[in-house]
Design an enzyme around this catalytic site. Structure first.
Site, PDB file in Angstrom:
ATOM      1  N   ASP A 193       1.942   1.840  -4.226  1.00  0.00           N
ATOM      2  CA  ASP A 193       0.742   2.677  -4.323  1.00  0.00           C
ATOM      3  C   ASP A 193       1.190   4.109  -4.635  1.00  0.00           C
ATOM      4  OD1 ASP A 193      -2.032   3.196  -4.020  1.00  0.00           O
ATOM      5  OD2 ASP A 193      -1.805   3.609  -1.895  1.00  0.00           O
ATOM      6  N   VAL A 222      -7.102  -3.614  -2.357  1.00  0.00           N
ATOM      7  CA  VAL A 222      -7.043  -5.077  -2.416  1.00  0.00           C
ATOM      8  C   VAL A 222      -6.567  -5.681  -1.097  1.00  0.00           C
ATOM      9  CG1 VAL A 222      -6.762  -5.271  -4.916  1.00  0.00           C
ATOM     10  CG2 VAL A 222      -4.745  -4.925  -3.489  1.00  0.00           C
ATOM     11  N   LYS A 245      -0.065  -0.263  -8.399  1.00  0.00           N
ATOM     12  CA  LYS A 245      -1.224   0.567  -8.763  1.00  0.00           C
ATOM     13  C   LYS A 245      -0.701   1.895  -9.317  1.00  0.00           C
ATOM     14  CE  LYS A 245      -3.581   0.326  -4.674  1.00  0.00           C
ATOM     15  NZ  LYS A 245      -4.715   0.380  -3.704  1.00  0.00           N
ATOM     16  N   LYS A 293       4.297  -5.868   7.294  1.00  0.00           N
ATOM     17  CA  LYS A 293       4.163  -7.306   7.311  1.00  0.00           C
ATOM     18  C   LYS A 293       3.721  -7.833   5.958  1.00  0.00           C
ATOM     19  CE  LYS A 293       2.165  -6.729  11.933  1.00  0.00           C
ATOM     20  NZ  LYS A 293       1.121  -5.715  12.152  1.00  0.00           N
TER      21      LYS A 293
HETATM   22  P1  IMP Z   1       2.701   3.742  -0.676  1.00  0.00           P
HETATM   23  O1  IMP Z   1       3.763   4.270   0.249  1.00  0.00           O
HETATM   24  O2  IMP Z   1       1.550   4.695  -0.837  1.00  0.00           O
HETATM   25  O3  IMP Z   1       3.241   3.265  -2.010  1.00  0.00           O
HETATM   26  O4  IMP Z   1       1.985   2.571   0.074  1.00  0.00           O
HETATM   27  C1  IMP Z   1       2.427   1.323   0.137  1.00  0.00           C
HETATM   28  C2  IMP Z   1       1.773   0.625   1.314  1.00  0.00           C
HETATM   29  O5  IMP Z   1       0.383   0.986   1.462  1.00  0.00           O
HETATM   30  C3  IMP Z   1       1.768  -0.847   1.055  1.00  0.00           C
HETATM   31  O6  IMP Z   1       2.950  -1.449   1.533  1.00  0.00           O
HETATM   32  C4  IMP Z   1       0.538  -1.309   1.804  1.00  0.00           C
HETATM   33  O7  IMP Z   1       0.859  -1.555   3.148  1.00  0.00           O
HETATM   34  C5  IMP Z   1      -0.410  -0.148   1.741  1.00  0.00           C
HETATM   35  N1  IMP Z   1      -1.411  -0.311   0.655  1.00  0.00           N
HETATM   36  C6  IMP Z   1      -1.511   0.411  -0.471  1.00  0.00           C
HETATM   37  N2  IMP Z   1      -2.533  -0.005  -1.237  1.00  0.00           N
HETATM   38  C7  IMP Z   1      -3.091  -1.035  -0.588  1.00  0.00           C
HETATM   39  C8  IMP Z   1      -4.202  -1.917  -0.898  1.00  0.00           C
HETATM   40  O8  IMP Z   1      -4.876  -1.841  -1.938  1.00  0.00           O
HETATM   41  N3  IMP Z   1      -4.476  -2.872   0.043  1.00  0.00           N
HETATM   42  C9  IMP Z   1      -3.761  -3.007   1.194  1.00  0.00           C
HETATM   43  N4  IMP Z   1      -2.712  -2.217   1.506  1.00  0.00           N
HETATM   44  C10 IMP Z   1      -2.384  -1.238   0.630  1.00  0.00           C
END
Ligand code: IMP
Ligand code: MG
Length: 173
Positions: free
Chosen positions: A101, A151, A129, A41
């Protein structure tokens, strides 16, 4: 316990940057229609603000993925929980994310959607990040590069809370 939220990026700064991104997309996609795919979302607020500032015609679709695990870390396994409503074949697709992330979610999505024969596929994210990256992702456009902090706001949640904050905040206990 009531958490205190500090401001990392103000509402004015976020909105100004989104306006710049909209202008850059209008330039890049002149004469075309952009098919925007929002990842539910978190990306919804960013996607609304971005598309309503664009002059390029856009069509929208959404998908939902979850990575197992909760709170502030994920297990790394990505599961598709809602697929797109429409085919993306032949379309100029932009995947819109709230934050990049580890890169697991987006690398999975780019590979999966890339195999459905879009005319083009690009990824844009409001926040990045880079320190946390595990899998590389080719980003077309980023709103802000931020340090390794958890965040909230502008679509981003902590246990589903704070999505509607109009700025990017950090939880200060
Ligand atoms: P990734 O697959 O690790 O790149 O994660 C991406 C998903 O993790 C994002 O779409 C967010 O839903 C969640 N996420 C990663 N970092 C944060 C943060 O600092 N705050 C809130 N949600 C995060
Ligand atoms: Mg997300």
């Amino acid at each position: 316990m009531k958490e205190k939220i500090g401001v990392l990026i103000s509402e004015d700064k976020v909105n100004a940057r989104i306006a710049e991104m909209a202008q850059a997309l209008d330039k890049e996609y002149e004469g075309k229609t952009v098919h925007m795919i929002g990842i539910l979302k978190g990306s919804v607020f960013f996607m609304c603000e971005l598309t309503r500032r664009m002059k390029t015609p856009v069509t929208l679709d959404f998908m939902s993925v979850s990575s197992y695990g909760n709170g502030t870390s994920s297990s790394g396994i990505v599961k598709l929980s809602k697929d797109l409503d429409e085919s993306i074949e032949g379309k100029d697709v932009i995947i819109v994310e709230d934050i990049l992330d580890s890169g697991r979610t987006l690398s999975y999505l780019v590979e999966m959607l890339g195999s459905r024969k879009p005319a083009s596929i690009k990824v844009i994210t409001l926040l990045d990040k880079p320190e946390r990256r595990v899998i590389p992702v080719d980003l077309y456009m980023t709103g802000f590069t931020i340090p390794d902090r958890f965040v909230v706001g502008y679509g981003l949640d902590c246990a589903q809370k704070y999505r509607n904050l109009p700025y990017i905040g950090v939880i200060e206990q």
